[in-house]
Structure formats: structure tokens, C-alpha cells
Design a protein around this motif. Structure first.
Motif, PDB file in Angstrom:
ATOM      1  N   GLN A 182       5.383   4.684  -9.711  1.00 24.53           N
ATOM      2  CA  GLN A 182       5.417   4.261  -8.306  1.00 24.53           C
ATOM      3  C   GLN A 182       4.087   4.574  -7.622  1.00 24.53           C
ATOM      4  O   GLN A 182       3.580   3.775  -6.830  1.00 24.53           O
ATOM      5  CB  GLN A 182       6.560   4.961  -7.572  1.00 24.53           C
ATOM      6  N   ILE A 183       3.516   5.738  -7.926  1.00 21.44           N
ATOM      7  CA  ILE A 183       2.235   6.137  -7.325  1.00 21.44           C
ATOM      8  C   ILE A 183       1.131   5.172  -7.749  1.00 21.44           C
ATOM      9  O   ILE A 183       0.322   4.720  -6.927  1.00 21.44           O
ATOM     10  CB  ILE A 183       1.877   7.583  -7.734  1.00 21.44           C
ATOM     11  N   ALA A 184       1.098   4.832  -9.046  1.00 22.13           N
ATOM     12  CA  ALA A 184       0.084   3.903  -9.547  1.00 22.13           C
ATOM     13  C   ALA A 184       0.261   2.514  -8.945  1.00 22.13           C
ATOM     14  O   ALA A 184      -0.724   1.832  -8.619  1.00 22.13           O
ATOM     15  CB  ALA A 184       0.159   3.839 -11.077  1.00 22.13           C
ATOM     16  N   LEU A 185       1.514   2.078  -8.779  1.00 15.41           N
ATOM     17  CA  LEU A 185       1.779   0.768  -8.188  1.00 15.41           C
ATOM     18  C   LEU A 185       1.320   0.722  -6.737  1.00 15.41           C
ATOM     19  O   LEU A 185       0.747  -0.272  -6.281  1.00 15.41           O
ATOM     20  CB  LEU A 185       3.271   0.445  -8.286  1.00 15.41           C
ATOM     21  N   LEU A 186       1.560   1.801  -6.017  1.00 17.44           N
ATOM     22  CA  LEU A 186       1.120   1.860  -4.619  1.00 17.44           C
ATOM     23  C   LEU A 186      -0.396   1.691  -4.522  1.00 17.44           C
ATOM     24  O   LEU A 186      -0.898   0.984  -3.649  1.00 17.44           O
ATOM     25  CB  LEU A 186       1.542   3.194  -4.003  1.00 17.44           C
ATOM     26  N   ARG A 187      -1.121   2.304  -5.457  1.00 15.58           N
ATOM     27  CA  ARG A 187      -2.585   2.175  -5.450  1.00 15.58           C
ATOM     28  C   ARG A 187      -3.006   0.728  -5.668  1.00 15.58           C
ATOM     29  O   ARG A 187      -3.917   0.228  -5.004  1.00 15.58           O
ATOM     30  CB  ARG A 187      -3.194   3.070  -6.534  1.00 15.58           C
ATOM     31  N   VAL A 188      -2.336   0.034  -6.603  1.00 14.24           N
ATOM     32  CA  VAL A 188      -2.685  -1.370  -6.861  1.00 14.24           C
ATOM     33  C   VAL A 188      -2.450  -2.211  -5.606  1.00 14.24           C
ATOM     34  O   VAL A 188      -3.268  -3.055  -5.242  1.00 14.24           O
ATOM     35  CB  VAL A 188      -1.858  -1.939  -8.025  1.00 14.24           C
TER      36      VAL A 188
END
Length: 319
Positions: A114-120
Motif C-alpha cells: 500500500q505504501i509503495a502504491l501510494l508513492r506511484v
């Protein structure tokens, strides 16, 4: 008919009106609805009416990929990033560059992903697993879920900032039981499709069958209706489409049982997450009841009914 979306009810027309309005933009869309309502069809309709129509449409079912592999699946990995990574692999985001990425069952993503997706979503870039070099992408994200994401946010299993970032344009797909007037159209469409595939000729549709289908609850929504129609067409001995009464009765009991089981599983998951975060406390300002947004007495009752241990071990319910 709108792509393969069949219906003329007021609720489905409102959904399609939203699709027409939001499709030309690059805004993130969150499609909400029960299992089997046709959320992927809505996502495909958004893509086909966007300026990205000639670019890829990539679908990822987040619930179908093991949590240990989901980051690699979405973002790719470098050679040697982990055991078995024998060469560089392009992830789904890179494959969808310039097009649309449909993240189905978004509520099943683990927290670190979820954290990585938010960055994208915020920065339009990511890093492959095993690399610290950012990769820039131009991807429109459409997400879908049958879960109650605000409840998951309260339970601490879904990031609030990611929920807000995904929920730019929410589209709720109505369940089939709320649009019974569309059932005759859907039946006609599916009968024609499956009869053609089976090499059958179906000239009539029983009016009594239509009444039965319109009165049925359809816990599995359009997917369940599709399966019933396909079975009836294959087993039919005449050119009149008829559904056996026993199928609906049996499937009604089974689907309600499955629906209740899935609902309880999600409830257990959220309660256990809230209890873990509050170290087993149910009351007080930082207790699990506050995190879940329910009274403490209600939470205590649910814990007893569902057989949940406050400190992390699920015990069997008493009979």
C-alpha cells in the motif's frame, strides 16, 4: 447495451452516466460493489472511452497473488533480487505505461505494498524490487473492491491516505437484486450468447422463469445469473429457455451461507487487527472499540460470538 453492460434501470443508467463523465479524464476511480456485479466491465468501459484506449489495459487481481510476490508482480524485480529471480522482470505498472492499470480487490493489498502504491499515485514513479533507481510511469489507476474500505481504515488494515488517494471518483455498482427490471434483458443477452456457443437454438423464454428469476435474491449477482443461464441452456431439451425451480432454492441457501461466511471472515479480520493495535484493550480512547467505531459492549459481544481471543489467538466457538 454499453460495452457488455446490459440494463436500462435508473441505477445502471446513473452508473453509465458517471462513466461517460469521468472516462476522458486521468482521475483515479474507485469502483465499489458486491462480488459479481461487473466491476471489471465498468473499468474496461472507462478505459475504452478514455484517451488511453489504444494503450494497454492491464488487470491485476490483488487477492489472487501471494502477499510475498505482490510487490514483484506490480513493480517488477531485478535479477538476483530474491531466490528464483534469475532475470530482470517488468512489473504490471511498466506493462501498463501509457494505458490503464485495473487493481481488482484492492482491499487485499498488504500494508507495505500500500505504501509503495501510494508513492506511484503521488509521484508517478516506483522502484523495482532489488533496485533503488526510480522508474517513471504514466499510468491511470482504476481500483475496485467489495470490501468496506472505511471500516478497514478504522481497523488499521488499510491506509487512510491511500484510501483518500484512490477515492477521487467513487462509482458504486448496484447489486442485481436492486435492479430486477434489468433481469429480462440480461437473460435474453446470456441466452443468445450461450446458445450460440453451444450450437443450440432457443426461440422462447418462459415468462414463469423470468418471474422466478426476478424474485430471486442473487447473492452472487450477475455472475450467478450468468452461471444459471449457461447451465439451463446446456441442459435444455427444447427450444424454450426454462430454469429448474430446485436450482434457485438450492443456490439461494448456499449463496446466503457463503455470503454470511465471507462477511464474518472480514469482520474477524478487522476486529483482530484493531485488537492487535490496541494490545487487547477494547475500551478507552485508544481501545479497539473506538478504532472500529462501535460501542464497547457491541465489540465484546462480537468477540464472544466469533470466538476471538483478545490477545491474538482465535479459539473455536462453543456449540
Amino acid at each position: 447495451m454499453f460495452e457488455e453492460i446490459v440494463g436500462s434501470s435508473k441505477s445502471i443508467r446513473q452508473v453509465l452516466k458517471q462513466v461517460e463523465k469521468v472516462a476522458p479524464s486521468d482521475s483515479t476511480v474507485l469502483i465499489l460493489g458486491e462480488t459479481g456485479t461487473g466491476k471489471e466491465l465498468i473499468a474496461r468501459a472507462l478505459h475504452r472511452r478514455s484517451k488511453r484506449v489504444n494503450r494497454p489495459f492491464i488487470r491485476v487481481n490483488c487477492a489472487a497473488i501471494p502477499q510475498s510476490l505482490i510487490a514483484s508482480e506490480l513493480f517488477g524485480h531485478e535479477k538476483g533480487a530474491f531466490t528464483g529471480a534469475l532475470q530482470r522482470r517488468v512489473g504490471r505498472f511498466e506493462a501498463a505505461n501509457g494505458g490503464t492499470l485495473f487493481l481488482d480487490e484492492i482491499g487485499e493489498l498488504p500494508m507495505e505494498t500500500q505504501i509503495a502504491l501510494l508513492r506511484v499515485l503521488q509521484e508517478k514513479e516506483f522502484e523495482r524490487v532489488g533496485s533503488n533507481h526510480p522508474v517513471s510511469v504514466d499510468v491511470r489507476v482504476i481500483a475496485a473492491t467489495n470490501r468496506d474500505l472505511p471500516a478497514a481504515v478504522r481497523a488499521g488494515t488499510f491506509r487512510q491516505d491511500l484510501f483518500y488517494r484512490l477515492n477521487v471518483v467513487p462509482i458504486t455498482v448496484p447489486p442485481l437484486r436492486e435492479r430486477p427490471g434489468d433481469i429480462p434483458l440480461l437473460v435474453e443477452y446470456f441466452v443468445g450468447r450461450f446458445a450460440k456457443e453451444a450450437g443450440r437454438t432457443m426461440r422462447h423464454i418462459s415468462q414463469q422463469t423470468l418471474k422466478q428469476l426476478q424474485a430471486y435474491h442473487w447473492s452472487g449477482n450477475i455472475r450467478e445469473l450468468q452461471n444459471v443461464v449457461e447451465r439451463a441452456v446446456i441442459l435444455s431439451e427444447t427450444d424454450t429457455f426454462v430454469v429448474d425451480d430446485s436450482w434457485l432454492k438450492g443456490e439461494s441457501a448456499e449463496s446466503e451461507k457463503r455470503g454470511l461466511s465471507a462477511l464474518e471472515d472480514r469482520e474477524v479480520e478487522m476486529i483482530k487487527a484493531a485488537l492487535a493495535e490496541s494490545h487487547g484493550r477494547t475500551g478507552g480512547p485508544s481501545g479497539a472499540a473506538v478504532k472500529l467505531g462501535i460501542p464497547r459492549q457491541t465489540l465484546e459481544s462480537k468477540i464472544r460470538r466469533l470466538g476471538i481471543d483478545k490477545y491474538g489467538q482465535e479459539r473455536p466457538t462453543s456449540k
